[in-house]
Design a protein around this motif. Structure first.
Motif, PDB file in Angstrom:
ATOM      1  N   GLY A   1       0.898  -1.147   0.014  1.00 31.14           N
ATOM      2  CA  GLY A   1      -0.092   0.057   0.155  1.00 31.14           C
ATOM      3  C   GLY A   1       0.905   1.297   0.024  1.00 31.14           C
ATOM      4  O   GLY A   1       2.127   1.216   0.091  1.00 31.14           O
ATOM      5  N   LEU A   2       0.021   2.374  -0.061  1.00 27.63           N
ATOM      6  CA  LEU A   2       0.921   3.650  -0.110  1.00 27.63           C
ATOM      7  C   LEU A   2       0.926   4.297   1.338  1.00 27.63           C
ATOM      8  O   LEU A   2      -0.144   3.971   2.111  1.00 27.63           O
ATOM      9  CB  LEU A   2       0.222   4.858  -1.142  1.00 27.63           C
ATOM     10  CG  LEU A   2       0.334   4.351  -2.312  1.00 27.63           C
ATOM     11  CD1 LEU A   2      -0.639   5.310  -3.445  1.00 27.63           C
ATOM     12  CD2 LEU A   2       1.719   4.438  -3.045  1.00 27.63           C
ATOM     13  N   THR A   3       1.942   4.698   1.566  1.00 29.72           N
ATOM     14  CA  THR A   3       2.267   5.581   2.876  1.00 29.72           C
ATOM     15  C   THR A   3       2.867   6.952   2.616  1.00 29.72           C
ATOM     16  O   THR A   3       3.486   7.173   1.503  1.00 29.72           O
ATOM     17  CB  THR A   3       2.886   4.680   3.896  1.00 29.72           C
ATOM     18  OG1 THR A   3       2.925   5.192   5.225  1.00 29.72           O
ATOM     19  CG2 THR A   3       4.137   4.423   3.348  1.00 29.72           C
ATOM     20  N   PHE A   4       2.945   7.838   3.576  1.00 28.62           N
ATOM     21  CA  PHE A   4       3.416   9.094   3.661  1.00 28.62           C
ATOM     22  C   PHE A   4       4.978   8.635   4.115  1.00 28.62           C
ATOM     23  O   PHE A   4       5.213   8.098   5.192  1.00 28.62           O
ATOM     24  CB  PHE A   4       3.101  10.067   4.492  1.00 28.62           C
ATOM     25  CG  PHE A   4       1.654  10.436   3.605  1.00 28.62           C
ATOM     26  CD1 PHE A   4       1.748  11.294   2.593  1.00 28.62           C
ATOM     27  CD2 PHE A   4       0.361  10.101   4.320  1.00 28.62           C
ATOM     28  CE1 PHE A   4       0.547  11.771   2.060  1.00 28.62           C
ATOM     29  CE2 PHE A   4      -0.748  10.548   3.708  1.00 28.62           C
ATOM     30  CZ  PHE A   4      -0.626  11.455   2.640  1.00 28.62           C
ATOM     31  N   CYS A   5       6.055   9.370   3.472  1.00 23.85           N
ATOM     32  CA  CYS A   5       7.618   9.124   3.815  1.00 23.85           C
ATOM     33  C   CYS A   5       8.004  10.511   4.047  1.00 23.85           C
ATOM     34  O   CYS A   5       7.391  11.577   3.340  1.00 23.85           O
ATOM     35  CB  CYS A   5       8.335   8.562   2.850  1.00 23.85           C
ATOM     36  SG  CYS A   5       7.934   6.798   2.714  1.00 23.85           S
TER      37      CYS A   5
ATOM     38  N   ARG B   1       6.185  12.892   0.830  1.00 25.13           N
ATOM     39  CA  ARG B   1       6.117  12.256  -0.515  1.00 25.13           C
ATOM     40  C   ARG B   1       5.417  10.687   0.008  1.00 25.13           C
ATOM     41  O   ARG B   1       5.460  10.212   1.014  1.00 25.13           O
ATOM     42  CB  ARG B   1       7.413  11.789  -1.431  1.00 25.13           C
ATOM     43  CG  ARG B   1       8.361  11.094  -0.529  1.00 25.13           C
ATOM     44  CD  ARG B   1       9.843  11.216  -1.313  1.00 25.13           C
ATOM     45  NE  ARG B   1      10.717  10.747  -0.633  1.00 25.13           N
ATOM     46  CZ  ARG B   1      11.116   9.431  -0.935  1.00 25.13           C
ATOM     47  NH1 ARG B   1      10.834   8.562  -1.941  1.00 25.13           N
ATOM     48  NH2 ARG B   1      12.217   8.751  -0.050  1.00 25.13           N
ATOM     49  N   PHE B   2       4.929  10.190  -1.029  1.00 27.67           N
ATOM     50  CA  PHE B   2       4.231   8.837  -1.101  1.00 27.67           C
ATOM     51  C   PHE B   2       5.416   7.805  -1.264  1.00 27.67           C
ATOM     52  O   PHE B   2       6.366   7.931  -2.123  1.00 27.67           O
ATOM     53  CB  PHE B   2       3.341   8.650  -2.218  1.00 27.67           C
ATOM     54  CG  PHE B   2       1.992   9.413  -1.731  1.00 27.67           C
ATOM     55  CD1 PHE B   2       0.909   8.834  -1.004  1.00 27.67           C
ATOM     56  CD2 PHE B   2       1.647  10.523  -2.681  1.00 27.67           C
ATOM     57  CE1 PHE B   2      -0.035   9.554  -0.620  1.00 27.67           C
ATOM     58  CE2 PHE B   2       0.321  11.193  -2.601  1.00 27.67           C
ATOM     59  CZ  PHE B   2      -0.294  10.687  -1.511  1.00 27.67           C
ATOM     60  N   CYS B   3       5.210   6.826  -0.676  1.00 31.53           N
ATOM     61  CA  CYS B   3       6.154   5.507  -0.555  1.00 31.53           C
ATOM     62  C   CYS B   3       5.085   4.445  -0.597  1.00 31.53           C
ATOM     63  O   CYS B   3       4.228   4.289  -0.084  1.00 31.53           O
ATOM     64  CB  CYS B   3       7.041   5.485   0.626  1.00 31.53           C
ATOM     65  SG  CYS B   3       8.303   6.881   0.901  1.00 31.53           S
ATOM     66  N   THR B   4       5.806   3.224  -1.109  1.00 33.38           N
ATOM     67  CA  THR B   4       5.119   2.105  -0.977  1.00 33.38           C
ATOM     68  C   THR B   4       5.565   1.180   0.283  1.00 33.38           C
ATOM     69  O   THR B   4       6.801   1.304   0.410  1.00 33.38           O
ATOM     70  CB  THR B   4       5.235   1.267  -2.317  1.00 33.38           C
ATOM     71  OG1 THR B   4       6.645   0.824  -2.435  1.00 33.38           O
ATOM     72  CG2 THR B   4       4.673   1.766  -3.395  1.00 33.38           C
ATOM     73  N   GLY B   5       4.773   0.636   0.683  1.00 35.80           N
ATOM     74  CA  GLY B   5       5.166  -0.254   2.151  1.00 35.80           C
ATOM     75  C   GLY B   5       4.372  -1.425   2.065  1.00 35.80           C
ATOM     76  O   GLY B   5       3.259  -1.577   1.319  1.00 35.80           O
ATOM     77  N   THR B   6       4.971  -2.616   2.594  1.00 42.22           N
ATOM     78  CA  THR B   6       4.508  -3.955   2.604  1.00 42.22           C
ATOM     79  C   THR B   6       4.008  -4.101   4.097  1.00 42.22           C
ATOM     80  O   THR B   6       5.044  -3.925   4.982  1.00 42.22           O
ATOM     81  CB  THR B   6       5.312  -4.823   2.077  1.00 42.22           C
ATOM     82  OG1 THR B   6       5.520  -4.449   0.758  1.00 42.22           O
ATOM     83  CG2 THR B   6       4.800  -6.260   1.947  1.00 42.22           C
TER      84      THR B   6
END
Length: 124
Positions: free
Chosen positions: A60-64, A72-77
């Motif tokens: 999913g997407l998360t804020f970094c 910015r948006f980052c992907t996270g598992t």
């Protein structure tokens, strides 16, 4: 990850227990496990199927944090657990329940002796 948090919580609480409580917890550990297995087996027989826990990754997407305070948006598992129905052999499950009940009867006597030893050794 979830089991780690549970284990740490139990260890923390065990550290707060009295020597009598720790001794009794040790004595009843195996009996409690058998009781949990009996409950699970009965539920499986009542439902007609077992529930298996599967761990699945979810992306999913998360804020970094970024440079100079920008986000910015980052992907996270992350891992999620799901209960999935699984077919069982009902006759084998009945045999397992009979066996677990027999083991429980044996352990009840052993556990009672161990608890009595706890009480005698710790003077309660």
């Amino acid at each position: 990850m979830r089991w780690l948090a549970l284990t740490l919580t139990i260890l923390t609480l065990a550290a707060c227990a009295t020597p009598q409580e720790r001794c009794e917890a040790q004595a009843t550990r195996e009996l409690n496990t058998i009781n949990d297995l009996i409950d699970e087996t009965r539920a499986n027989l009542q439902r007609g199927y077992a529930l298996e826990t599967r761990t699945e990754p979810r992306v999913g997407l998360t804020f970094c944090g970024g440079n100079y305070g920008h986000t910015r948006f980052c992907t996270g598992t992350r891992l999620i657990e799901r209960k999935v129905p699984v077919a069982i052999d009902l006759e084998e499950e009945r045999k397992k329940l009979i066996s677990l009940n027999e083991k429980k009867r044996q352990l009840e006597a052993v556990t009672a002796e161990q608890i009595a030893r706890c009480a005698a050794r710790l003077g309660t």
